[in-house]
Design a protein around this motif. Structure first.
Motif, short mmCIF file in Angstrom:
data_model
loop_
_atom_site.label_atom_id
_atom_site.label_comp_id
_atom_site.label_asym_id
_atom_site.label_seq_id
_atom_site.Cartn_x
_atom_site.Cartn_y
_atom_site.Cartn_z
N VAL A 174 -37.87 -33.05 16.52
CA VAL A 174 -36.70 -33.40 15.51
C VAL A 174 -36.98 -32.44 14.13
O VAL A 174 -36.24 -32.01 13.35
CB VAL A 174 -36.42 -34.89 14.96
N GLU A 175 -38.29 -32.92 13.42
CA GLU A 175 -38.67 -31.80 12.55
C GLU A 175 -38.27 -30.64 12.48
O GLU A 175 -37.98 -29.82 11.86
CB GLU A 175 -40.25 -32.18 11.73
N GLN A 176 -38.79 -29.59 13.61
CA GLN A 176 -38.71 -28.21 13.61
C GLN A 176 -37.86 -28.15 13.68
O GLN A 176 -37.17 -27.17 12.86
CB GLN A 176 -39.66 -28.22 15.11
N ILE A 177 -36.69 -28.61 14.76
CA ILE A 177 -35.55 -28.04 14.26
C ILE A 177 -34.90 -28.15 13.35
O ILE A 177 -33.99 -27.40 13.19
CB ILE A 177 -34.72 -29.40 16.43
N LEU A 178 -34.06 -29.59 12.65
CA LEU A 178 -33.97 -29.71 11.41
C LEU A 178 -34.66 -28.25 10.18
O LEU A 178 -34.01 -27.66 9.53
CB LEU A 178 -34.26 -30.79 11.46
N ARG A 179 -36.01 -28.09 10.39
CA ARG A 179 -36.05 -26.99 10.05
C ARG A 179 -35.69 -25.40 10.38
O ARG A 179 -35.16 -24.74 9.58
CB ARG A 179 -37.58 -27.02 9.80
N LEU A 180 -35.77 -25.48 11.28
CA LEU A 180 -35.09 -23.66 11.89
C LEU A 180 -33.51 -24.18 11.72
O LEU A 180 -33.35 -22.95 11.02
CB LEU A 180 -35.12 -23.99 13.92
N LEU A 181 -33.32 -24.76 11.47
CA LEU A 181 -31.33 -24.99 11.15
C LEU A 181 -31.56 -24.44 9.48
O LEU A 181 -30.10 -23.99 9.53
CB LEU A 181 -30.22 -26.09 11.38
N VAL A 182 -32.03 -25.45 9.40
CA VAL A 182 -32.39 -25.03 7.44
C VAL A 182 -32.67 -23.77 6.91
O VAL A 182 -32.04 -22.73 6.42
CB VAL A 182 -33.48 -26.13 7.14
N ASN A 183 -33.77 -23.09 8.08
CA ASN A 183 -33.91 -21.69 7.73
C ASN A 183 -33.24 -20.55 8.35
O ASN A 183 -32.33 -19.43 8.10
CB ASN A 183 -35.53 -21.13 9.05
N THR A 184 -32.00 -21.05 9.18
CA THR A 184 -31.18 -20.08 9.67
C THR A 184 -29.94 -20.13 8.53
O THR A 184 -29.61 -19.18 7.85
CB THR A 184 -30.57 -20.89 11.09
N VAL A 185 -29.18 -21.51 8.26
CA VAL A 185 -28.28 -21.50 6.91
C VAL A 185 -28.81 -20.75 6.28
O VAL A 185 -28.10 -20.19 5.43
CB VAL A 185 -28.46 -22.76 7.12
N SER A 186 -30.40 -20.46 5.54
CA SER A 186 -30.72 -19.63 4.24
C SER A 186 -30.38 -18.26 4.48
O SER A 186 -30.59 -17.92 3.42
CB SER A 186 -32.26 -20.08 4.28
N PHE A 187 -30.58 -17.80 5.75
CA PHE A 187 -30.14 -16.43 6.22
C PHE A 187 -28.63 -16.16 5.73
O PHE A 187 -28.15 -15.06 5.30
CB PHE A 187 -30.72 -16.29 6.95
N ALA A 188 -27.78 -17.13 5.22
CA ALA A 188 -26.23 -16.88 4.50
C ALA A 188 -26.78 -15.62 3.35
O ALA A 188 -25.23 -15.55 3.13
CB ALA A 188 -25.65 -18.44 4.73
N ARG A 189 -27.69 -16.42 2.64
CA ARG A 189 -27.24 -15.37 1.17
C ARG A 189 -27.28 -13.98 1.25
O ARG A 189 -27.21 -13.76 0.64
CB ARG A 189 -28.95 -15.77 0.92
N ILE A 190 -28.04 -13.15 2.71
CA ILE A 190 -27.29 -12.21 2.60
C ILE A 190 -26.16 -11.91 2.82
O ILE A 190 -25.65 -11.10 2.07
CB ILE A 190 -28.17 -11.39 4.39
N GLY A 191 -25.04 -12.15 3.32
CA GLY A 191 -23.71 -11.94 3.28
C GLY A 191 -23.16 -12.78 1.65
O GLY A 191 -22.32 -11.83 1.42
N ALA A 192 -23.84 -13.51 1.17
CA ALA A 192 -23.44 -14.48 -0.40
C ALA A 192 -23.72 -13.05 -1.39
O ALA A 192 -23.34 -12.67 -2.06
CB ALA A 192 -24.70 -15.61 -0.39
N PHE A 193 -25.12 -12.62 -0.92
CA PHE A 193 -25.06 -11.29 -1.91
C PHE A 193 -24.49 -10.37 -1.52
O PHE A 193 -24.33 -9.22 -2.23
CB PHE A 193 -26.80 -10.66 -1.71
N ALA A 194 -24.27 -9.87 -0.22
CA ALA A 194 -23.16 -8.88 -0.09
C ALA A 194 -22.04 -8.78 -0.50
O ALA A 194 -21.16 -7.73 -0.92
CB ALA A 194 -23.31 -8.35 1.54
#
Length: 622
Positions: free
Chosen positions: A511-531
């Motif tokens: 549970v902890e790892q899946i939640l962390r992976l999902l948070v890490n995944t969403v964090s990459f949205a900052r690439i699009g935000a800065f674009a």
């Protein structure tokens, strides 16, 4: 492509004492050697008292270093034992000092006289026309005396003795005071002004009466003193040549270098034993460098000694070497860890380019990397970053903020912001999956491949299923469930005892790892935000330029692009680094390895020994 750091090889080298210094210099110039001393029962320390012996030289250097020539090796090498080298160098320097002392004492006196006259000249230039007769002042005495004092510029003169006649005046850099009075009163004034950091400027008896004439006379004296100093320097240079001071200083520099880096080397009465690690894993380059100097030696490469940990060398081509800075932020990758530098050359550059998509700006960044990379190797990573910015500029249809020059091959960010954000998240999914894959490879290197397939692979399957469920809930949840069962059941398979406890712990970890992976995944949205932010800023720059008139258009366009490059360049670089450290490296990299630290060459090097290898050398695999 090598993803694994390569352990350095243990080497042992034996040479005679008379050639040890040259052997050590030669090894340092290869850039492929790290020393680590190991003793043997029959051996002793080679330099047990070298540090104490060098202390007297340091004292000598503090006194005479301003008069010595720069260190320079002798034109012809003399094979000497280190004790003989030290004794000969000290003897030459001591003999030079004995004969140089009278010359230096006279030169220092002349230098002080010249400094006093130069300050007197400055004072008299600002003294004014009503200045007292200098000839009379300089010849005053003994009962009635005259003194000229120089004080700091900001000093305040208060409560001066009333029995002394004074004339103060100031310049930008100092305050001056001429005083006339009885010898006792002048003495009291001198004591008082000394507390204000004042000092007496000599008034030579040859001074003429008027300040202007005195300045001319002082200029003549300064010219004569300069000739005297030049003659003294010539005498000192002749003494330096006679006693070979430059080569003696070079020998002392080598001895100081050995004392700093090799004072724990061991040997016998006639032989010296040099040990440590080398990045030249076959020894061919070391032998080539040593053979070129004609020195006598025996070199062996062996397995690492028991109880030691070999330093690790990151083996990357030139185009990826600048990206080694990212994994080094966490430390050196361990022996069973991946060195992602070559992958980062693509990943980091792509992330940077995605957030900085503009053909013109990317070209400027690329050129900056080429120019600055000659002096600052770290900036070479700007070259691939600029190239990827140009690629995304073509995809986004942006050239120096303008969107009317080239058509977008993919999409204009401001026209489809959701698509940009989803694409950025997709990039994040690929990078995170790559990190999980590198973790699997590392477990294979450690001989734990079966454990990964039985247990850790379930995490990747569960993560994949959760992502699929966003588009196809039924199929995705089924895959996620299989992955969860795989991960939890695998924990029992790899645990010989306490299987129920292991499964419960694995469920919580999942549970902890899946939640962390999902948070890490969403964090990459900052690439699009800065674009998107980059595209929006470009629109603003163009609007301001169009509102500035014909001439103002180009000024605003150029200034706006420079602002974007400077401001966003820093922000995007920081965001790229953050994503790599906290979203990618966390999956596989701990940085537990020991870095290879090459022996630095001495400050004074013999040209024939400067056969430096191009980067830390790695040849062969055994």
């Amino acid at each position: 492509m090598s993803l694994r750091p390569i352990p350095a090889r243990w080497f042992e080298l034996v040479t005679v004492h008379s050639e040890l210094a040259r052997v050590m210099e030669c090894l340092s110039h290869t850039g492929a050697v790290e020393l680590e001393a190991r003793s043997r029962p029959a051996n002793r320390l080679l330099f047990p008292g070298l540090g104490e012996e060098l202390k007297s030289h340091l004292a000598l250097a503090r006194r005479y270093q301003h008069y010595w020539p720069p260190p320079a090796p002798a034109a012809e090498h003399r094979a000497e034992e280190l004790s003989e080298m030290l004794a000969a160098a000290r003897a030459r320097l001591a003999a030079w000092a004995t004969q140089a002392d009278p010359i230096i004492a006279a030169d220092e006196k002349v230098a002080q006289n010249a400094a006093d006259l130069a300050q007197l000249r400055t004072a008299l230039q600002a003294a004014g026309d009503d200045f007292p007769d200098l000839r009379m002042l300089s010849r005053a005495g003994p009962k009635l005396q005259a003194r000229l004092f120089a004080l700091p510029a900001g000093v305040r003169l208060q409560e001066l003795p009333a029995v002394v006649l004074v004339k103060p005046w100031r310049t930008r850099d100092a305050c001056y005071l001429v005083a006339v009075g009885r010898a006792l009163d002048i003495g009291d004034l001198k004591t008082q002004l000394r507390g204000l950091k004042g000092r007496v400027l000599p008034l030579p008896s040859w001074l003429p009466a008027l300040p202007d004439e005195a300045v001319t006379a002082i200029d003549a004296q300064l010219s004569d003193l300069a000739k005297q100093r030049a003659a003294a320097r010539a005498q000192l240079q002749a003494l330096s040549d006679r006693f070979e001071v430059a080569s003696a200083l070079a020998d002392m520099a080598v001895l100081e270098w050995l004392n700093e880096h090799a004072k724990e080397l061991y040997g016998s009465d006639h032989l010296a034993w040099v040990t440590g690690w080398t990045s030249d894993v076959t020894g061919d380059e070391l032998r080539r460098a040593l053979d070129a100097t004609g020195m006598r030696y025996i070199l062996r490469l062996l397995d690492e000694p028991v109880g030691t940990a070999a330093p690790l060398v990151l083996h990357n081509p030139g185009w990826a070497r600048a990206f080694e800075v990212f994994p080094r932020m966490l430390g050196t990758p361990g022996r069973y860890e991946s060195d992602p530098s070559q992958l980062l050359a693509v990943i980091a550059s792509s992330i940077f380019g995605f957030m900085f998509g503009d053909v013109g700006q990317g070209a400027i960044i690329c050129i900056a990397g080429i120019v600055l990379g000659r002096r600052l190797p770290l900036t070479r990573m700007l070259v691939p970053g600029g190239v990827m910015a140009m690629v995304f500029g073509v995809l986004f249809g942006s050239v120096f903020c303008r969107e009317d020059i080239v058509a977008a091959l993919w999409i204009r960010p401001m026209d489809a912001p959701v698509a940009i954000l989803l694409a950025a998240v997709g990039v994040g999914v690929a990078i995170i999956a790559l990190g999980l894959g590198l973790d699997a490879i590392q477990m294979h290197w450690r001989g734990e491949a079966r454990g990964w397939w039985e247990h850790r692979a379930g995490l990747l399957a569960a993560y994949t299923g959760v992502l699929i469920s966003l588009a196809r809930p039924t199929e995705g949840l089924l895959v996620a469930g299989v992955g969860a069962a795989w991960f939890v059941g695998g924990a029992a398979a790899v645990t010989p005892t306490g299987r129920l406890s292991a499964m419960a712990q694995a469920a919580g970890e999942l549970v902890e790892q899946i939640l962390r992976l999902l948070v890490n995944t969403v964090s990459f949205a900052r690439i699009g935000a800065f674009a998107l932010a980059h595209a929006a800023l470009s629109v603003v720059i163009i609007a301001m330029a169009q509102a500035s008139g014909r001439v103002g258009y180009w000024i605003a366009l150029i200034a706006g692009n420079l602002l974007i490059i400077a401001l966003e360049g820093i922000v995007v670089s920081i965001q790229t680094t953050r994503l790599l450290l906290f979203e990618f490296f966390i999956r596989f990299l701990t940085g537990t390895g020991r870095a290879f630290k090459p022996l630095p060459p001495p400050a004074v090097a013999r040209p024939e020994l400067s056969t430096e290898l191009s980067e830390p050398t790695l040849r062969g695999t055994s």
